[in-house]
Motif scaffolding. Structure first.
Motif, mmCIF file in Angstrom:
data_model
loop_
_atom_site.group_PDB
_atom_site.id
_atom_site.type_symbol
_atom_site.label_atom_id
_atom_site.label_comp_id
_atom_site.label_asym_id
_atom_site.label_seq_id
_atom_site.Cartn_x
_atom_site.Cartn_y
_atom_site.Cartn_z
ATOM 1 N N UNK A 154 0.803 -1.213 0.000
ATOM 2 C CA UNK A 154 0.000 0.000 0.000
ATOM 3 C C UNK A 154 0.841 1.271 0.000
ATOM 4 N N UNK A 155 1.891 1.294 0.774
ATOM 5 C CA UNK A 155 2.710 2.501 0.861
ATOM 6 C C UNK A 155 3.253 2.884 -0.508
ATOM 7 N N UNK A 156 3.696 1.872 -1.264
ATOM 8 C CA UNK A 156 4.235 2.121 -2.593
ATOM 9 C C UNK A 156 3.118 2.445 -3.584
ATOM 10 N N UNK A 157 2.062 1.637 -3.557
ATOM 11 C CA UNK A 157 0.980 1.781 -4.546
ATOM 12 C C UNK A 157 0.273 3.129 -4.414
ATOM 13 N N UNK A 158 0.051 3.573 -3.186
ATOM 14 C CA UNK A 158 -0.672 4.832 -2.967
ATOM 15 C C UNK A 158 0.271 5.993 -2.669
ATOM 16 N N UNK A 159 1.571 5.766 -2.798
ATOM 17 C CA UNK A 159 2.580 6.808 -2.560
ATOM 18 C C UNK A 159 2.408 7.452 -1.192
ATOM 19 N N UNK A 160 2.186 6.629 -0.193
ATOM 20 C CA UNK A 160 2.075 7.117 1.183
ATOM 21 C C UNK A 160 3.461 7.094 1.797
ATOM 22 N N UNK A 161 4.134 8.226 1.709
ATOM 23 C CA UNK A 161 5.547 8.294 2.073
ATOM 24 C C UNK A 161 5.774 8.522 3.555
ATOM 25 N N UNK A 162 4.732 8.957 4.258
ATOM 26 C CA UNK A 162 4.848 9.160 5.700
ATOM 27 C C UNK A 162 3.699 8.434 6.387
ATOM 28 N N UNK A 163 3.932 8.056 7.643
ATOM 29 C CA UNK A 163 2.951 7.246 8.367
ATOM 30 C C UNK A 163 1.614 7.951 8.541
ATOM 31 N N UNK A 164 1.608 9.293 8.569
ATOM 32 C CA UNK A 164 0.356 10.010 8.817
ATOM 33 C C UNK A 164 -0.346 10.436 7.529
ATOM 34 N N UNK A 165 0.175 10.021 6.383
ATOM 35 C CA UNK A 165 -0.474 10.370 5.117
ATOM 36 C C UNK A 165 -1.632 9.416 4.831
ATOM 37 N N UNK A 166 -2.609 9.908 4.076
ATOM 38 C CA UNK A 166 -3.726 9.062 3.652
ATOM 39 C C UNK A 166 -4.104 9.430 2.230
ATOM 40 N N UNK A 167 -4.701 8.465 1.544
ATOM 41 C CA UNK A 167 -5.221 8.805 0.225
ATOM 42 C C UNK A 167 -6.699 9.152 0.361
ATOM 43 N N UNK A 168 -7.212 9.875 -0.631
ATOM 44 C CA UNK A 168 -8.559 10.434 -0.571
ATOM 45 C C UNK A 168 -9.367 9.936 -1.759
ATOM 46 N N UNK A 169 -10.565 9.436 -1.474
ATOM 47 C CA UNK A 169 -11.497 9.014 -2.520
ATOM 48 C C UNK A 169 -12.744 9.874 -2.416
ATOM 49 N N UNK A 170 -13.097 10.523 -3.519
ATOM 50 C CA UNK A 170 -14.318 11.332 -3.558
ATOM 51 C C UNK A 170 -15.219 10.842 -4.673
ATOM 52 N N UNK A 171 -16.436 10.465 -4.315
ATOM 53 C CA UNK A 171 -17.425 9.980 -5.276
ATOM 54 C C UNK A 171 -16.813 8.973 -6.248
ATOM 55 N N UNK A 172 -16.167 7.945 -5.674
ATOM 56 C CA UNK A 172 -15.623 6.798 -6.412
ATOM 57 C C UNK A 172 -14.426 7.143 -7.287
ATOM 58 N N UNK A 173 -13.744 8.208 -6.976
ATOM 59 C CA UNK A 173 -12.533 8.581 -7.715
ATOM 60 C C UNK A 173 -11.418 8.904 -6.731
ATOM 61 N N UNK A 174 -10.263 8.267 -6.928
ATOM 62 C CA UNK A 174 -9.116 8.567 -6.074
ATOM 63 C C UNK A 174 -8.516 9.900 -6.496
ATOM 64 N N UNK A 175 -8.360 10.789 -5.536
ATOM 65 C CA UNK A 175 -7.836 12.109 -5.810
ATOM 66 C C UNK A 175 -6.315 12.087 -5.982
ATOM 67 N N UNK A 176 -5.844 13.018 -6.769
ATOM 68 C CA UNK A 176 -4.401 13.114 -6.992
ATOM 69 C C UNK A 176 -3.687 13.564 -5.712
ATOM 70 N N UNK A 177 -4.256 14.558 -5.025
ATOM 71 C CA UNK A 177 -3.648 15.053 -3.797
ATOM 72 C C UNK A 177 -4.028 14.131 -2.633
ATOM 73 N N UNK A 178 -3.239 14.219 -1.569
ATOM 74 C CA UNK A 178 -3.447 13.342 -0.418
ATOM 75 C C UNK A 178 -3.970 14.123 0.785
ATOM 76 N N UNK A 179 -4.131 13.393 1.882
ATOM 77 C CA UNK A 179 -4.549 13.986 3.130
ATOM 78 C C UNK A 179 -3.582 13.605 4.233
ATOM 79 N N UNK A 180 -3.856 14.114 5.433
ATOM 80 C CA UNK A 180 -2.999 13.873 6.594
ATOM 81 C C UNK A 180 -3.889 13.541 7.792
ATOM 82 N N UNK A 181 -3.442 12.575 8.590
ATOM 83 C CA UNK A 181 -4.107 12.258 9.858
ATOM 84 C C UNK A 181 -3.244 12.819 10.973
ATOM 85 N N UNK A 182 -3.810 13.733 11.740
ATOM 86 C CA UNK A 182 -3.019 14.381 12.783
ATOM 87 C C UNK A 182 -3.901 14.673 13.989
#
Length: 590
Positions: free
Chosen positions: A53-81
């Motif tokens: 998952x880290x490689x596939x979704x380019x989650x380079x830091x432990x607090x990063x997350x990927x974002x899905x909006x209306x069945x589409x994965x967004x290019x930009x990411x999010x953060x859990x803090x």
């Protein structure tokens, strides 16, 4: 005896050799079978490889997350803090709620509500709502690597969305779909894979009864999005029947109030280019009939910090008020070409200065409204311009000032003006239903009836009729067609091809009458244009005029009455014939 013994010994060795050969052959067959089966299984069996998952979704830091909006994965990411989800501002602004406005230069976040403007910055839970200090449950905005991320709970408070957070990997699934959302049920245990094919790595395991959204089907594989945000492929035969899910919906859309007038708006623009021109107000207004709003061209952007040039005049306002006429001062961006519109609107301090300067002048001179005439804005200025309208609308309402915005007729190239969003905050939207053909274009009408009708019909798809004012021209263009000498072609290849050059000038109704009379022209009515047409020859040149007069103006005002619009506006005073006002006044009363 010896020979017999040797023979038996030889036979025994032969049998041993045969057994050995048979064993070897059997072993070879077994090996071949094993290799073959292995190859077969390798080729046709399903892969059990799990996605990194880290490689596939380019989650380079432990607090990063990927974002899905209306069945589409967004290019930009999010953060859990700190137990809060933060989503990239670009996602919020583009997909969730465009009213969140971030000034990256001065690090200021704004959001306009019916109760006032929210104002805050990064790394704080505190914000101002109008002049009142408030505190959110979490830090509202954070920055990382030059990008700003917004608190999802804060966004949700002002946005009609729902979302869910999932771990392993970190992800948030956001939707603005409510009521009965249709999913498809999985018929049996299977896997969602990265691509269509059994050899593709597994993204997620799904069991019987799990719900997915089928995005597309190609052959035996279907692209799906699971409820928890994995987008990949399942075998089509594992997808079952539709199933509706009803989400709880308790969001209340904000209601923004408007200042409106009971009578139809009968507005006339008055072009004022210097203080001495203000003295003409009694003369130009005295020739009209039924005008209840005059809009003098008093303000224009004069620097990149929100400074304005002003031609306001107290005697002008006092006289108009004595005649029962409101004054809506016009502000433009066309006079000072050194001003960068994008900079003025996108930088908070400059935008604030512009708002404060306009409202201060309006209060000082007792104006009744402000009319915005910002033309030829580049697309990159659009977001800032809309935020300017939002923020100006607050101070206009607080000071009982009518806010109106002048717009082109809708077209794909100016869609970023976003009339629907303007109408939420401005009181009136004025459709400048002219310049269908302009200086530099091919010859034709300035405002044919078809152009006007379509412009209003398209605007009505974005703006309520009671907020639309129809802009009508008092001017027309005299088109001059000069033959090109084939022996001496011009630099204009189009002109050489068609055989003549084109130029034009804007003239008044009286000037058209004079030219028609001087050249003995017979006017010809054209139903498709809703205008009289004139053409004549002079000094080897051809002249063409699509005439604006009492009949053509009546046709255009018919568009206003047929669509129950808020009124009409006319550009510009001094270009009309006095008799036209009797017609306008009568139609306005209907």
């Amino acid at each position: 005896m010896a020979s017999e013994k040797n023979a038996r010994k030889g036979n025994r060795k032969g049998r041993q050799r045969a057994v050995l050969i048979a064993a070897v052959l059997a072993l070879i067959v077994v090996i071949i079978l094993i290799v073959g089966v292995t190859a077969f299984l390798k080729k046709y069996s399903s892969s059990t490889e799990q996605t990194d998952y880290a490689s596939y979704y380019s989650l380079n830091q432990d607090d990063e997350m990927f974002v899905v909006f209306d069945n589409e994965k967004m290019e930009q990411k999010g953060i859990v803090q700190d137990d809060e989800l933060y989503v990239n501002y670009q996602i919020v602004h583009k997909y969730l709620n465009k009213r969140f406005y971030w000034d990256s230069t001065e690090q200021v976040l704004r959001y306009v509500t019916p109760d006032g403007m929210i104002n805050t910055t990064t790394d704080t839970a505190s914000y101002l709502l109008g002049k009142t200090s408030e505190t959110a449950d979490h830090v509202i905005a954070i920055t990382r690597d030059g990008e700003m991320y917004l608190s999802m709970s804060f966004v949700k408070a002002y946005t009609d969305i729902h979302y869910e957070y999932y771990k392993n990997p970190n992800r948030v699934v956001i939707s603005d779909q409510w009521d009965d959302v249709t999913y498809q049920s999985i018929k049996k245990k299977t896997q969602i894979r990265q691509k269509g094919g059994v050899k593709s790595p597994i993204l997620a395991e799904v069991k019987k009864g799990d719900l997915v959204t089928v995005l597309e089907t190609t052959g035996s594989w279907s692209k799906v999005c699971s409820q928890d945000g994995f987008i990949g492929y399942v075998k089509s035969n594992t997808v079952g029947s539709d199933q509706d899910v009803l989400y709880d919906h308790n969001f209340t859309e904000p209601v923004f109030s408007h200042i409106s007038r009971d009578a139809r708006i009968n507005l006339a623009w008055h072009q004022v280019t210097n203080q001495s021109a203000n003295a003409n107000v009694a003369d130009v207004l005295g020739k009209t009939k039924g005008v209840n709003v005059i809009s003098p061209t008093w303000f224009y952007l004069n620097d990149n910090q929100g400074g304005i040039a002003s031609l306001c005049n107290q005697a002008y306002v006092t006289y108009c008020h004595q005649q029962g006429v409101e004054v809506w001062g016009l502000v433009s961006n066309l006079e000072n070409q050194d001003v960068d519109d994008t900079s003025v609107f996108s930088v908070t301090s400059s935008r604030d200065n512009l708002v404060n300067n306009l409202v201060a002048e309006a209060i000082k001179y007792d104006l009744d409204g402000i009319n915005l005439d910002f033309e030829l804005l580049p697309a990159e200025a659009a977001d800032g311009y809309l935020e300017f309208i939002r923020e100006l609308s607050i101070k206009c309402k607080n000071n009982d000032l009518v806010l109106s915005v002048d717009d082109y007729v809708p077209a794909s190239y100016n869609a970023y003006y976003d009339r629907a969003e303007q109408a939420v905050f401005a009181d009136y939207v004025v459709v400048m239903a002219y310049d269908e053909h302009y200086n530099g274009s091919d010859e034709g009408s300035v405002a044919s009836i078809g152009y006007v009708k379509k412009g209003i019909a398209d605007t009505l798809e974005e703006v309520p009729a009671e907020q639309i004012i129809l802009g009508i021209p008092f001017y027309t263009r005299v088109w001059e067609l000069t033959p090109v000498d084939a022996a001496n072609p011009t630099d204009d290849e189009q002109a050489n091809e068609r055989g003549y050059t084109i130029s034009s000038e804007a003239v008044s109704m009286s000037e058209v009458d004079a030219r028609v009379a001087a050249n003995g022209v017979n006017l010809e009515w054209q139903d498709d244009c809703g205008q009289y047409y004139a053409e004549y020859q002079l000094d080897g040149k051809t002249y063409k005029i699509w005439v604006e007069d009492q009949k053509s103006i009546t046709e255009k005002l018919g568009v206003m009455t047929d669509n129950n619009l808020a009124g009409a506006a006319f550009w510009k005073l001094g270009y009309e014939k006095n008799t036209i006002w009797d017609t306008i006044s009568e139609i306005m009363k209907k």
